[in-house]
Design a protein around this motif. Structure first.
Motif, short mmCIF file in Angstrom:
data_model
loop_
_atom_site.label_atom_id
_atom_site.label_comp_id
_atom_site.label_asym_id
_atom_site.label_seq_id
_atom_site.Cartn_x
_atom_site.Cartn_y
_atom_site.Cartn_z
N THR A 109 38.20 58.91 34.10
CA THR A 109 36.84 59.16 33.33
C THR A 109 36.22 58.28 32.54
OG1 THR A 109 36.92 60.93 32.98
CG2 THR A 109 36.77 60.59 35.56
N SER A 110 35.16 57.71 32.38
CA SER A 110 34.01 57.51 31.33
C SER A 110 32.63 57.68 31.47
CB SER A 110 34.26 56.25 31.22
OG SER A 110 33.51 55.08 31.78
N ILE A 145 34.31 56.94 37.40
CA ILE A 145 35.69 57.72 37.86
C ILE A 145 36.23 55.77 38.18
CG2 ILE A 145 34.51 57.99 39.94
CD1 ILE A 145 36.68 60.11 39.26
N ALA A 146 37.31 55.29 37.77
CA ALA A 146 37.88 54.41 38.31
C ALA A 146 39.45 55.55 38.34
CB ALA A 146 38.88 53.54 37.59
N THR A 147 40.35 54.89 40.01
CA THR A 147 41.54 55.60 40.12
C THR A 147 42.12 54.37 41.67
OG1 THR A 147 42.58 57.06 41.20
CG2 THR A 147 40.07 56.27 42.37
N LEU A 181 33.47 56.91 46.81
CA LEU A 181 34.05 55.65 46.09
C LEU A 181 34.17 54.33 46.88
CD1 LEU A 181 37.27 57.95 44.71
CD2 LEU A 181 35.65 57.10 43.25
N HIS A 182 33.60 53.51 46.06
CA HIS A 182 34.12 51.75 47.04
C HIS A 182 35.51 51.32 46.09
CE1 HIS A 182 31.48 51.30 43.16
NE2 HIS A 182 31.98 49.64 43.49
N SER A 183 36.07 50.09 46.96
CA SER A 183 36.96 49.66 46.79
C SER A 183 36.74 47.89 45.84
CB SER A 183 37.26 48.94 47.97
OG SER A 183 38.52 48.00 47.91
N ASP A 184 37.01 48.30 45.03
CA ASP A 184 36.44 46.80 44.19
C ASP A 184 38.04 46.56 42.94
OD1 ASP A 184 35.95 45.69 41.83
OD2 ASP A 184 35.34 46.76 40.59
N GLY A 185 38.51 45.87 44.34
CA GLY A 185 40.05 45.32 44.10
C GLY A 185 41.19 45.93 44.49
N ASP A 186 42.18 46.62 43.60
CA ASP A 186 42.93 47.25 43.41
C ASP A 186 42.74 48.82 42.77
OD1 ASP A 186 44.76 45.59 44.59
OD2 ASP A 186 45.29 45.73 42.98
N TRP A 224 39.41 51.78 43.37
CA TRP A 224 38.24 52.77 43.88
C TRP A 224 37.81 53.17 42.94
CZ3 TRP A 224 37.32 52.62 49.39
CH2 TRP A 224 38.22 51.98 49.96
N VAL A 225 36.66 52.98 42.73
CA VAL A 225 35.72 53.01 41.61
C VAL A 225 34.53 53.92 42.48
CG1 VAL A 225 34.17 52.06 39.97
CG2 VAL A 225 36.30 50.92 40.62
N GLY A 226 33.98 54.89 41.44
CA GLY A 226 32.60 55.04 41.32
C GLY A 226 31.87 55.50 40.30
N LYS A 227 30.28 54.41 40.10
CA LYS A 227 29.75 54.40 39.41
C LYS A 227 28.07 54.90 39.47
CE LYS A 227 28.03 51.26 37.24
NZ LYS A 227 27.07 49.71 37.23
N VAL A 228 27.41 55.92 38.93
CA VAL A 228 26.21 56.62 38.80
C VAL A 228 25.55 56.43 37.90
CG1 VAL A 228 25.22 59.11 38.99
CG2 VAL A 228 28.00 58.46 40.86
N ASP A 229 24.23 56.09 37.73
CA ASP A 229 23.03 55.71 36.58
C ASP A 229 22.56 57.15 36.83
OD1 ASP A 229 21.30 54.51 34.98
OD2 ASP A 229 19.88 54.98 36.62
N TRP A 230 22.62 57.79 35.67
CA TRP A 230 22.34 58.64 35.12
C TRP A 230 21.02 59.93 35.28
CZ3 TRP A 230 20.01 60.39 30.48
CH2 TRP A 230 19.83 61.94 29.74
#
Length: 126
Positions: free
Chosen positions: A41-42, A54-56, A80-85, A87-93
């Motif tokens: 998470t970042s 979040i990336a997993t 979460l959406h697929s990004d290659g290998d 699964w990523v979630g990115k939210v604009d705060w």
């Protein structure tokens, strides 16, 4: 073979935090990777916009994201959406949570009914 998969997974997650896939420079304000390497998470800032990521490689589906600021706490569910290998979630705060107040903000990610890792924080100066 499992060791190799985990090592490659950790490398991919670390790169996902450092290279968020956007044009321009990005600074990491706070981050965490699980000891097993299953997820990271970042809190990053790019072009003045705070992004909560979040990336997993180990789970998919929906997760809950909670932000506690100086005056309130809000939680929303995201997918979460697929990004290659990964699964990523990115939210604009600022686009998804009350913002604009000076102070410390805290963010937590939740999956499977539990918090994922520690609370991450950043200081907002409007």
């Amino acid at each position: 073979m499992t060791y190799c998969r985990i090592s490659l997974g950790l490398l991919a997650l670390a790169l996902a935090l450092v290279l968020p896939g956007q044009a321009g420079a990005s600074d990491t304000l706070d981050s965490y990777c699980s000891p097993s390497g299953d997820y990271c998470t970042s809190v990053t800032v790019n072009g003045g916009r705070v992004n909560l990521r979040i990336a997993t490689f180990s789970f998919r589906g929906r997760y809950k994201l909670c932000v506690r600021g100086p005056a309130n706490k809000r939680c929303h569910n995201y997918g979460l959406h697929s990004d290659g290998d990964l699964w990523v979630g990115k939210v604009d705060w600022a686009g998804n949570f009350p913002s604009g107040q000076h102070g410390v903000y805290h963010v937590t990610w939740h999956k499977f009914g539990s918090r994922l890792g520690p609370t991450l924080s950043w200081n907002e100066v409007p």
